[in-house]
Design a protein around this motif. Structure first.
Motif, PDB file in Angstrom:
ATOM      1  N   GLU A 250      27.461  66.794  17.952  1.00  0.00           N
ATOM      2  CA  GLU A 250      28.849  66.380  17.723  1.00  0.00           C
ATOM      3  C   GLU A 250      29.386  66.874  16.385  1.00  0.00           C
ATOM      4  O   GLU A 250      28.638  67.290  15.503  1.00  0.00           O
ATOM      5  CB  GLU A 250      28.977  64.852  17.799  1.00  0.00           C
ATOM      6  CG  GLU A 250      28.184  64.155  16.729  1.00  0.00           C
ATOM      7  CD  GLU A 250      28.277  62.640  16.847  1.00  0.00           C
ATOM      8  OE1 GLU A 250      28.398  62.134  17.977  1.00  0.00           O
ATOM      9  OE2 GLU A 250      28.220  61.981  15.798  1.00  0.00           O
ATOM     10  N   VAL A 251      30.699  66.792  16.298  1.00  0.00           N
ATOM     11  CA  VAL A 251      31.383  67.203  15.072  1.00  0.00           C
ATOM     12  C   VAL A 251      32.263  66.052  14.617  1.00  0.00           C
ATOM     13  O   VAL A 251      32.907  65.397  15.439  1.00  0.00           O
ATOM     14  CB  VAL A 251      32.247  68.465  15.362  1.00  0.00           C
ATOM     15  CG1 VAL A 251      33.298  68.668  14.302  1.00  0.00           C
ATOM     16  CG2 VAL A 251      31.373  69.698  15.485  1.00  0.00           C
ATOM     17  N   LEU A 252      32.265  65.774  13.323  1.00  0.00           N
ATOM     18  CA  LEU A 252      33.227  64.814  12.783  1.00  0.00           C
ATOM     19  C   LEU A 252      34.333  65.618  12.117  1.00  0.00           C
ATOM     20  O   LEU A 252      34.076  66.416  11.212  1.00  0.00           O
ATOM     21  CB  LEU A 252      32.557  63.883  11.768  1.00  0.00           C
ATOM     22  CG  LEU A 252      31.572  62.870  12.332  1.00  0.00           C
ATOM     23  CD1 LEU A 252      30.944  62.038  11.211  1.00  0.00           C
ATOM     24  CD2 LEU A 252      32.245  61.936  13.345  1.00  0.00           C
ATOM     25  N   LEU A 253      35.538  65.406  12.602  1.00  0.00           N
ATOM     26  CA  LEU A 253      36.656  66.216  12.153  1.00  0.00           C
ATOM     27  C   LEU A 253      37.723  65.310  11.546  1.00  0.00           C
ATOM     28  O   LEU A 253      38.202  64.381  12.196  1.00  0.00           O
ATOM     29  CB  LEU A 253      37.240  66.967  13.359  1.00  0.00           C
ATOM     30  CG  LEU A 253      38.477  67.818  13.101  1.00  0.00           C
ATOM     31  CD1 LEU A 253      38.113  69.068  12.315  1.00  0.00           C
ATOM     32  CD2 LEU A 253      39.141  68.223  14.426  1.00  0.00           C
ATOM     33  N   GLU A 254      38.086  65.600  10.287  1.00  0.00           N
ATOM     34  CA  GLU A 254      39.156  64.827   9.653  1.00  0.00           C
ATOM     35  C   GLU A 254      40.463  65.600   9.811  1.00  0.00           C
ATOM     36  O   GLU A 254      40.511  66.802   9.562  1.00  0.00           O
ATOM     37  CB  GLU A 254      38.839  64.625   8.167  1.00  0.00           C
ATOM     38  CG  GLU A 254      39.771  63.652   7.490  1.00  0.00           C
ATOM     39  CD  GLU A 254      39.317  63.352   6.055  1.00  0.00           C
ATOM     40  OE1 GLU A 254      38.171  62.873   5.858  1.00  0.00           O
ATOM     41  OE2 GLU A 254      40.109  63.635   5.139  1.00  0.00           O
ATOM     42  N   VAL A 255      41.500  64.890  10.253  1.00  0.00           N
ATOM     43  CA  VAL A 255      42.777  65.549  10.531  1.00  0.00           C
ATOM     44  C   VAL A 255      43.892  64.802   9.802  1.00  0.00           C
ATOM     45  O   VAL A 255      43.974  63.566   9.868  1.00  0.00           O
ATOM     46  CB  VAL A 255      43.069  65.564  12.057  1.00  0.00           C
ATOM     47  CG1 VAL A 255      44.324  66.373  12.345  1.00  0.00           C
ATOM     48  CG2 VAL A 255      41.894  66.138  12.836  1.00  0.00           C
ATOM     49  N   GLY A 256      44.757  65.548   9.132  1.00  0.00           N
ATOM     50  CA  GLY A 256      45.865  64.945   8.387  1.00  0.00           C
ATOM     51  C   GLY A 256      46.859  64.254   9.316  1.00  0.00           C
ATOM     52  O   GLY A 256      47.094  64.699  10.445  1.00  0.00           O
ATOM     53  N   ALA A 257      47.472  63.173   8.802  1.00  0.00           N
ATOM     54  CA  ALA A 257      48.364  62.344   9.627  1.00  0.00           C
ATOM     55  C   ALA A 257      49.571  63.111  10.149  1.00  0.00           C
ATOM     56  O   ALA A 257      50.136  62.763  11.181  1.00  0.00           O
ATOM     57  CB  ALA A 257      48.842  61.148   8.815  1.00  0.00           C
ATOM     58  N   GLY A 258      49.989  64.170   9.444  1.00  0.00           N
ATOM     59  CA  GLY A 258      51.200  64.886   9.844  1.00  0.00           C
ATOM     60  C   GLY A 258      50.962  66.004  10.848  1.00  0.00           C
ATOM     61  O   GLY A 258      51.907  66.672  11.282  1.00  0.00           O
ATOM     62  N   VAL A 259      49.695  66.205  11.240  1.00  0.00           N
ATOM     63  CA  VAL A 259      49.397  67.253  12.238  1.00  0.00           C
ATOM     64  C   VAL A 259      49.955  66.817  13.590  1.00  0.00           C
ATOM     65  O   VAL A 259      49.826  65.657  13.988  1.00  0.00           O
ATOM     66  CB  VAL A 259      47.870  67.489  12.325  1.00  0.00           C
ATOM     67  CG1 VAL A 259      47.516  68.349  13.532  1.00  0.00           C
ATOM     68  CG2 VAL A 259      47.347  68.113  11.038  1.00  0.00           C
ATOM     69  N   VAL A 260      50.569  67.743  14.297  1.00  0.00           N
ATOM     70  CA  VAL A 260      51.063  67.453  15.651  1.00  0.00           C
ATOM     71  C   VAL A 260      49.849  67.142  16.532  1.00  0.00           C
ATOM     72  O   VAL A 260      48.883  67.922  16.565  1.00  0.00           O
ATOM     73  CB  VAL A 260      51.854  68.673  16.193  1.00  0.00           C
ATOM     74  CG1 VAL A 260      52.164  68.520  17.669  1.00  0.00           C
ATOM     75  CG2 VAL A 260      53.135  68.847  15.376  1.00  0.00           C
ATOM     76  N   PHE A 261      49.897  66.007  17.215  1.00  0.00           N
ATOM     77  CA  PHE A 261      48.700  65.554  17.927  1.00  0.00           C
ATOM     78  C   PHE A 261      48.204  66.595  18.931  1.00  0.00           C
ATOM     79  O   PHE A 261      47.008  66.838  19.060  1.00  0.00           O
ATOM     80  CB  PHE A 261      48.952  64.207  18.622  1.00  0.00           C
ATOM     81  CG  PHE A 261      47.684  63.607  19.140  1.00  0.00           C
ATOM     82  CD1 PHE A 261      46.835  62.899  18.311  1.00  0.00           C
ATOM     83  CD2 PHE A 261      47.299  63.800  20.463  1.00  0.00           C
ATOM     84  CE1 PHE A 261      45.628  62.384  18.766  1.00  0.00           C
ATOM     85  CE2 PHE A 261      46.094  63.295  20.934  1.00  0.00           C
ATOM     86  CZ  PHE A 261      45.266  62.578  20.090  1.00  0.00           C
ATOM     87  N   ASP A 262      49.134  67.227  19.624  1.00  0.00           N
ATOM     88  CA  ASP A 262      48.701  68.207  20.624  1.00  0.00           C
ATOM     89  C   ASP A 262      48.101  69.463  19.975  1.00  0.00           C
ATOM     90  O   ASP A 262      47.279  70.137  20.591  1.00  0.00           O
ATOM     91  CB  ASP A 262      49.861  68.576  21.561  1.00  0.00           C
ATOM     92  CG  ASP A 262      49.367  69.432  22.717  1.00  0.00           C
ATOM     93  OD1 ASP A 262      48.434  68.985  23.418  1.00  0.00           O
ATOM     94  OD2 ASP A 262      49.880  70.556  22.898  1.00  0.00           O
TER      95      ASP A 262
END
Ligand code: EPU
Length: 358
Positions: free
Chosen positions: A82-94
């Protein structure tokens, strides 16, 4: 950087395309910008939005609307499975869903095509086709406005439920601003194909790559849900009601034509339906039955109905659309009332909106 605009039009900032304004609009690019903001000095109240894809502005907003432009992907851990990926709140979900699928990571593919941004997805626990954000979310990094410090909340601390989280209720509501979300994605194939049309698509051969599932989901959505870029809406307007067995049986009676509750009105489309199996339902707990709101609305004869400049979407009556592009909040609210009243009259069930009213 922080960008401030006064008397800002929100028409392009909500997918319903309500032409309303806010006293102050603030967009920020980084966690540091957010921490620098003196919210107390801004027009009140202060609210935070993502893509504005699950809300209805019912009029001009007298306060400040904040919007995050924190956009990044960071692989925090890359293990064998598995991978743990941190994503910024402003990224378009799709965009995140596409990123995950393109990188052959499983977990986000069923959520493809849902309008909105990552921060709001963590607040709303968005879901579709048998999956919910909470299934892949492990942590949410927030700015705590009360203590003025960054807090990392584990998924279990976020109180997730059907389109719901602790962020939507006191004492957490308005206190935390999501800055990023940590997702757990699987490298080993983990397709979730419980949802009928997906099961059918892959009946002969299981999908070998998440992009296959993503494409199937996008196709299914395309056939049912309006593209907000073309027709303004906020997706499902109502939640699917969960009712008691007794209420469900009353619905079955109404459909059979035996009348059920006093004062129930004859159904325009229900006559001749063949018995209890005609009422779609899912058992979700002891004495708890979920009935699709789309079905209830359709049975009330409201599919495709237009009132003023708002309409019940023809292909999915759970969705209210801005039919002309120039609908006012009053048009949407009037249609909402009509739907709630009709379903109550026909079935004695009270629909509640999923879309947040502001
Ligand atoms: N139905 C009808 N008539 C219709 C359409 C649907 O009677 O014209 C009935 C059918 O019985 C159908 C059932 O409604 O089997 C369910 O329909 P659908 O699979 O389209 O799902 P939904 O329950 O109406 C929910 C979510 C959607 C999500 C889909 C797919 C909610 C409030 N909505 O809709 O989410 O895409 O399932 O998983 O839970 C959203 O939240 O904005 C949203 C679009």
């Amino acid at each position: 950087m922080i960008r401030r605009r006064d008397n800002f039009s929100l028409a392009g900032r909500n997918t319903f395309r309500m032409d309303v304004s806010c006293a102050c609009w603030i967009e920020y690019d980084s966690p540091e910008d957010l921490m620098e903001l003196d919210l107390g000095s801004l027009p009140q109240p202060v609210m935070h939005i993502g893509a504005g894809s699950n809300l209805l502005f019912t009029g001009d907003f007298p306060g400040t609307v904040l919007h995050s432009n924190i956009k990044y992907y960071q692989v925090v851990a890359d293990a064998e499975e598995e991978v743990l990926l941190e994503v910024g709140a402003g990224v378009v979900f799709d965009d995140f869903c596409a990123w995950a699928s393109d990188n052959e990571l499983w977990g986000a593919e069923n959520l493809s095509g849902i309008p909105g941004e990552v921060g709001a997805a963590a607040v709303q626990n968005i879901g579709a086709y048998g999956a919910e954000v909470k299934d892949i979310l492990t942590q949410v990094k927030c700015f705590d406005l009360e203590r003025r410090r960054i807090e990392t909340l584990a998924g279990v601390q976020c109180g997730y439920g059907y389109r719901d989280s602790a962020f939507k209720h006191a004492p957490m509501k308005g206190r935390y601003i999501v800055m990023s979300v940590l997702f757990r994605l699987s490298k080993t194939p983990a397709p979730r194909l419980d949802y009928g049309p997906l099961k059918m698509t892959f009946a002969d051969q299981a999908p070998a790559h998440p992009v296959q599932v993503r494409q199937a989901v996008l196709r299914i959505r395309d056939g049912k849900l309006p593209d907000p870029a073309v027709l303004g809406s906020a997706g499902s307007f109502f939640k699917n009601p969960v009712v008691s067995t007794a209420t469900y049986e009353r619905v079955v009676d109404v459909v059979r034509g035996s009348g059920a509750g006093e004062g129930s009105v004859p159904l325009p489309t229900a006559s001749g339906l063949p018995g209890p199996n005609a009422v779609p339902h899912y058992n979700v707990g002891e004495n708890q039955i979920k009935i699709p709101a789309a079905w209830l609305i359709e049975q009330c004869g409201l599919k495709g109905v237009r009132m003023g400049e708002a309409a019940v979407y023809e292909r999915q009556p759970l969705v209210i659309v801005n039919a002309t592009g120039t609908a006012r909040p009053e048009d949407i609210l009037a249609l909402e009332r009509k739907i709630i009243d009709s379903v109550r009259q026909c079935f004695g069930i009270e629909l509640s909106p999923e879309v947040e009213h502001i």
